[in-house]
Design a protein around this motif. Structure first.
Motif, PDB file in Angstrom:
ATOM      1  N   ARG A 455      29.617  -1.777  64.295  1.00  0.00           N
ATOM      2  CA  ARG A 455      31.041  -1.455  64.290  1.00  0.00           C
ATOM      3  C   ARG A 455      31.774  -2.127  63.132  1.00  0.00           C
ATOM      4  N   LYS A 456      31.250  -3.293  62.670  1.00  0.00           N
ATOM      5  CA  LYS A 456      31.969  -4.068  61.659  1.00  0.00           C
ATOM      6  C   LYS A 456      31.257  -4.131  60.303  1.00  0.00           C
ATOM      7  N   LEU A 457      30.124  -3.459  60.150  1.00  0.00           N
ATOM      8  CA  LEU A 457      29.352  -3.558  58.913  1.00  0.00           C
ATOM      9  C   LEU A 457      30.141  -3.005  57.724  1.00  0.00           C
ATOM     10  N   THR A 458      30.271  -3.828  56.657  1.00  0.00           N
ATOM     11  CA  THR A 458      30.994  -3.406  55.452  1.00  0.00           C
ATOM     12  C   THR A 458      30.082  -3.273  54.243  1.00  0.00           C
ATOM     13  N   HIS A 459      28.975  -4.030  54.201  1.00  0.00           N
ATOM     14  CA  HIS A 459      28.065  -4.011  53.047  1.00  0.00           C
ATOM     15  C   HIS A 459      26.635  -3.736  53.514  1.00  0.00           C
ATOM     16  N   LEU A 460      26.010  -2.721  52.916  1.00  0.00           N
ATOM     17  CA  LEU A 460      24.635  -2.358  53.247  1.00  0.00           C
ATOM     18  C   LEU A 460      23.876  -2.034  51.966  1.00  0.00           C
ATOM     19  N   SER A 461      22.711  -2.652  51.795  1.00  0.00           N
ATOM     20  CA  SER A 461      21.896  -2.397  50.605  1.00  0.00           C
ATOM     21  C   SER A 461      20.484  -1.989  51.015  1.00  0.00           C
ATOM     22  N   LEU A 462      20.073  -0.805  50.551  1.00  0.00           N
ATOM     23  CA  LEU A 462      18.723  -0.281  50.808  1.00  0.00           C
ATOM     24  C   LEU A 462      18.079   0.148  49.489  1.00  0.00           C
ATOM     25  N   ILE A 463      18.294  -0.614  48.451  1.00  0.00           N
ATOM     26  CA  ILE A 463      17.784  -0.288  47.127  1.00  0.00           C
ATOM     27  C   ILE A 463      16.270  -0.534  47.073  1.00  0.00           C
ATOM     28  N   ALA A 464      15.557   0.373  46.426  1.00  0.00           N
ATOM     29  CA  ALA A 464      14.120   0.227  46.161  1.00  0.00           C
ATOM     30  C   ALA A 464      13.291   0.061  47.424  1.00  0.00           C
ATOM     31  N   CYS A 465      13.658   0.783  48.475  1.00  0.00           N
ATOM     32  CA  CYS A 465      12.825   0.847  49.675  1.00  0.00           C
ATOM     33  C   CYS A 465      11.965   2.114  49.554  1.00  0.00           C
ATOM     34  N   ARG A 466      10.724   1.944  49.194  1.00  0.00           N
ATOM     35  CA  ARG A 466       9.901   3.073  48.742  1.00  0.00           C
ATOM     36  C   ARG A 466       9.609   4.110  49.819  1.00  0.00           C
ATOM     37  N   ALA A 467       9.638   3.726  51.086  1.00  0.00           N
ATOM     38  CA  ALA A 467       9.316   4.681  52.148  1.00  0.00           C
ATOM     39  C   ALA A 467      10.524   5.515  52.573  1.00  0.00           C
ATOM     40  N   LEU A 468      11.689   5.198  52.036  1.00  0.00           N
ATOM     41  CA  LEU A 468      12.887   5.967  52.390  1.00  0.00           C
ATOM     42  C   LEU A 468      12.918   7.293  51.630  1.00  0.00           C
ATOM     43  N   ILE A 469      13.316   8.341  52.333  1.00  0.00           N
ATOM     44  CA  ILE A 469      13.551   9.645  51.704  1.00  0.00           C
ATOM     45  C   ILE A 469      15.057   9.827  51.621  1.00  0.00           C
ATOM     46  N   LEU A 470      15.571   9.728  50.423  1.00  0.00           N
ATOM     47  CA  LEU A 470      17.018   9.724  50.246  1.00  0.00           C
ATOM     48  C   LEU A 470      17.551  11.144  50.177  1.00  0.00           C
ATOM     49  N   ASN A 471      18.550  11.402  50.999  1.00  0.00           N
ATOM     50  CA  ASN A 471      19.223  12.697  50.983  1.00  0.00           C
ATOM     51  C   ASN A 471      20.627  12.529  51.560  1.00  0.00           C
ATOM     52  N   ILE A 472      21.416  13.565  51.447  1.00  0.00           N
ATOM     53  CA  ILE A 472      22.807  13.522  51.901  1.00  0.00           C
ATOM     54  C   ILE A 472      22.883  13.276  53.408  1.00  0.00           C
ATOM     55  N   TYR A 473      21.992  13.915  54.156  1.00  0.00           N
ATOM     56  CA  TYR A 473      22.020  13.767  55.613  1.00  0.00           C
ATOM     57  C   TYR A 473      21.830  12.303  55.999  1.00  0.00           C
ATOM     58  N   PHE A 474      20.846  11.655  55.392  1.00  0.00           N
ATOM     59  CA  PHE A 474      20.552  10.250  55.697  1.00  0.00           C
ATOM     60  C   PHE A 474      21.759   9.361  55.407  1.00  0.00           C
ATOM     61  N   GLU A 475      22.355   9.533  54.242  1.00  0.00           N
ATOM     62  CA  GLU A 475      23.498   8.704  53.866  1.00  0.00           C
ATOM     63  C   GLU A 475      24.705   8.967  54.764  1.00  0.00           C
ATOM     64  N   MET A 476      24.976  10.243  55.051  1.00  0.00           N
ATOM     65  CA  MET A 476      26.115  10.596  55.900  1.00  0.00           C
ATOM     66  C   MET A 476      25.926  10.062  57.321  1.00  0.00           C
ATOM     67  N   LEU A 478      24.221   7.357  58.266  1.00  0.00           N
ATOM     68  CA  LEU A 478      24.460   5.913  58.269  1.00  0.00           C
ATOM     69  C   LEU A 478      25.941   5.590  58.149  1.00  0.00           C
ATOM     70  N   LYS A 479      26.656   6.332  57.323  1.00  0.00           N
ATOM     71  CA  LYS A 479      28.095   6.090  57.181  1.00  0.00           C
ATOM     72  C   LYS A 479      28.834   6.400  58.485  1.00  0.00           C
ATOM     73  N   LYS A 480      28.389   7.430  59.187  1.00  0.00           N
ATOM     74  CA  LYS A 480      29.022   7.786  60.458  1.00  0.00           C
ATOM     75  C   LYS A 480      28.756   6.715  61.513  1.00  0.00           C
ATOM     76  N   GLN A 481      27.542   6.151  61.508  1.00  0.00           N
ATOM     77  CA  GLN A 481      27.189   5.118  62.481  1.00  0.00           C
ATOM     78  C   GLN A 481      27.796   3.763  62.161  1.00  0.00           C
ATOM     79  N   ASN A 482      28.289   3.612  60.944  1.00  0.00           N
ATOM     80  CA  ASN A 482      28.885   2.345  60.504  1.00  0.00           C
ATOM     81  C   ASN A 482      30.253   2.640  59.900  1.00  0.00           C
ATOM     82  N   PRO A 483      31.279   2.819  60.723  1.00  0.00           N
ATOM     83  CA  PRO A 483      32.579   3.333  60.277  1.00  0.00           C
ATOM     84  C   PRO A 483      33.327   2.434  59.302  1.00  0.00           C
ATOM     85  N   CYS A 484      32.993   1.146  59.224  1.00  0.00           N
ATOM     86  CA  CYS A 484      33.695   0.229  58.315  1.00  0.00           C
ATOM     87  C   CYS A 484      32.963   0.044  56.986  1.00  0.00           C
TER      88      CYS A 484
END
Length: 492
Positions: A455-476, A478-484
């Motif tokens: 509920r209070k997360l303001t800073h999140l870093s997931l840089i260079a995590c090789r197993a992640l598949i980056l796409n708009i859905y994934f980012e959206m 996470l942003k929805k689950q972390n409103p701040c």
């Protein structure tokens, strides 16, 4: 029943506006008259800095302000009629003043207020960087923080004049001045009267500290250079009880513990600069200062066995040994085995050689930790699970380049776990504001979406995590689950 903003009370609006940054508060004050009146209060304007730079025309335009601004900064401005008049007019509401590379008017620009001096009875913080402000003030009766960046042209009389205005000084920061005892000056510049005139003697600084000895608690001499005898003469000031001391970096470590022996009230120390006899010095300091609360020894190439002494400090709440790579795994193991430090709130072990078992035991014994950096350590999923279960006050968690952390650690879902493990997801850390998981190659999209819900997360870093598949859905998602979330860093 739905309510609009116009029906909210002033108290509720003030509470809401506190979550905005200073500039955003000023923009909000332009919405309507009620918001303007609400935001125009010390509580909402105390951290808004009004900066004047280059010429004093802006000062003239601002001289008819009606808002209750408290923090003013003057940069590369001639302090003449308009600036003096402005400071005099608003002297009762000014709380913080910065002067940076300013010049007090001389010659044709000499102020018509010459002979008059300012009384800023509510001023608490004064910073003067390369600015001769020593003759401006008649009284600084409530200044508690003074920061001076001085050159060779600062006279003993100038500091003495400033000393006469100060009565409640708590924090003194001096930078970029070479200070010698007067006897040292005479030996160094024997027969060179012009050179001697430009060297600032130590006497007036000591008088300043002596006058404020009952209130002075924090001293920063990091960028000064003077003799060890000078340092020890400070520690011997009768009635002086410092809480924190930042030592000149040229002082030999043997004088540090002598200083600490005389100033046993110290609770905050930064010993990162020590290069010689570091373990012996740290051990001595820990003996003389059993009530030490904050200890910083960053990127020190010599500290090792003294970690055992550090972990004997029963009142330690902050420890930063980040980058001190020579502390061995054996030393950590020995220190944790005899641990007496159970009050830690801030722990930085960035790239420490501590084992997962030792980290597990250290952290489990300090359940009030609010900030933890265990980057570069082989943190197991079990240890991360224990952190999620026990460190419920955690606000900042930095676990970058931890090669063994996987989705199980994040989600608390273990295929095979013993009775000693209570599966606990990362989301159990409900106060978390900062989460850094960069360069962890085993975490996946599924694990992140399951676990990163705050509920209070303001800073999140997931840089260079090789197993992640980056796409708009994934980012959206996470942003929805972390409103701040304000600062979201993600890349391949």
């Amino acid at each position: 029943m739905a309510r609009d903003f116009s029906s909210l009370s002033t108290e509720i609006l003030i509470y809401i506006f506190q979550f905005l940054k200073g500039g955003d508060r000023l923009k909000a004050s332009q919405v309507c008259k009620k918001w303007l009146q609400t935001i125009d209060c010390p509580k909402l304007l105390c951290d808004v800095q009004i900066k004047f730079s280059g010429v004093d025309e802006a000062v003239k335009l601002f001289s008819h302000m009606t808002r209750q601004f408290q923090w003013f900064s003057f940069c590369e401005i001639v302090i003449g009629d308009s600036v003096f008049e402005f400071l005099e007019k608003y002297s009762n509401q000014i709380v913080t003043l910065f002067f940076i590379d300013c010049v007090v008017g001389v010659g044709k620009l000499q102020s018509k207020f010459k002979g008059k001096k300012l009384r800023c009875d509510n001023l608490t913080t004064l910073h003067a960087l390369n600015t001769d402000i020593y003759s401006l003030f008649a009284s600084l009766s409530n200044v508690t923080e003074l920061k001076l960046l001085m050159g060779f042209d600062v006279s003993d009389d100038a500091i003495s004049e400033l000393t006469n205005c100060l009565f409640k000084l708590e924090k003194l920061i001096l930078k970029n001045t070479v200070i010698f005892l007067e006897d040292s000056c005479k030996r160094l510049f024997a027969g060179q009267e012009n050179s001697l005139a430009k060297v600032f003697p130590f006497t007036s600084i000591k008088l300043l500290m002596e006058k404020n000895r009952t209130t002075l608690r924090h001293v920063d001499f990091t960028f000064l250079r003077f003799s060890p005898q000078t340092l020890l003469s400070i520690s011997e000031i009768e009635g002086l009880k410092l809480r924190s001391m930042l030592f000149p970096q040229n002082v030999h470590s043997s004088y540090i513990h002598k200083f600490c022996e005389m100033q046993s009230s110290l609770i905050h120390l930064d010993l990162s600069f020590l290069l010689h006899d570091t373990d012996l010095t740290v051990c001595a300091v820990c003996s003389y200062l059993p009530n030490l609360q904050e200890l910083i020894i960053k990127e020190n190439p010599a500290i090792d066995r003294s970690i055992s002494k550090i972990f004997q400090l029963q009142n330690l709440v902050k420890l930063d040994v980040s980058g001190s790579m020579n502390i061995s795994e054996f030393s950590y193991q020995e220190a944790v085995a005899n641990l007496k430090t159970f009050k830690l709130k801030c722990l930085n072990l960035h790239f420490a050689k501590i084992s997962d078992d030792s980290l597990f035991n250290l952290v489990k014994c300090n359940k009030n930790i609010c900030y933890l950096d265990a980057s570069g350590i082989r943190v197991s999923d079990e240890t991360l699970n224990m952190i999620c279960q026990n460190l419920t006050y955690l606000e900042g968690l930095i676990l970058e380049s931890c090669p063994t952390i996987s989705d199980s650690g994040l989600s608390g879902e273990f295929e095979n776990y013993s009775d000693s493990i209570t599966p606990t997801p990362l989301s159990n850390l409900r106060y978390l504001k900062v989460l850094m998981l960069s360069s962890n190659s085993l975490i996946t999209n599924q694990g992140c979406i399951k676990a990163i819900r705050f509920r209070k997360l303001t800073h999140l870093s997931l840089i260079a995590c090789r197993a992640l598949i980056l796409n708009i859905y994934f980012e959206m998602k996470l942003k929805k689950q972390n409103p701040c979330l304000q600062n979201f860093k993600v890349s391949n």
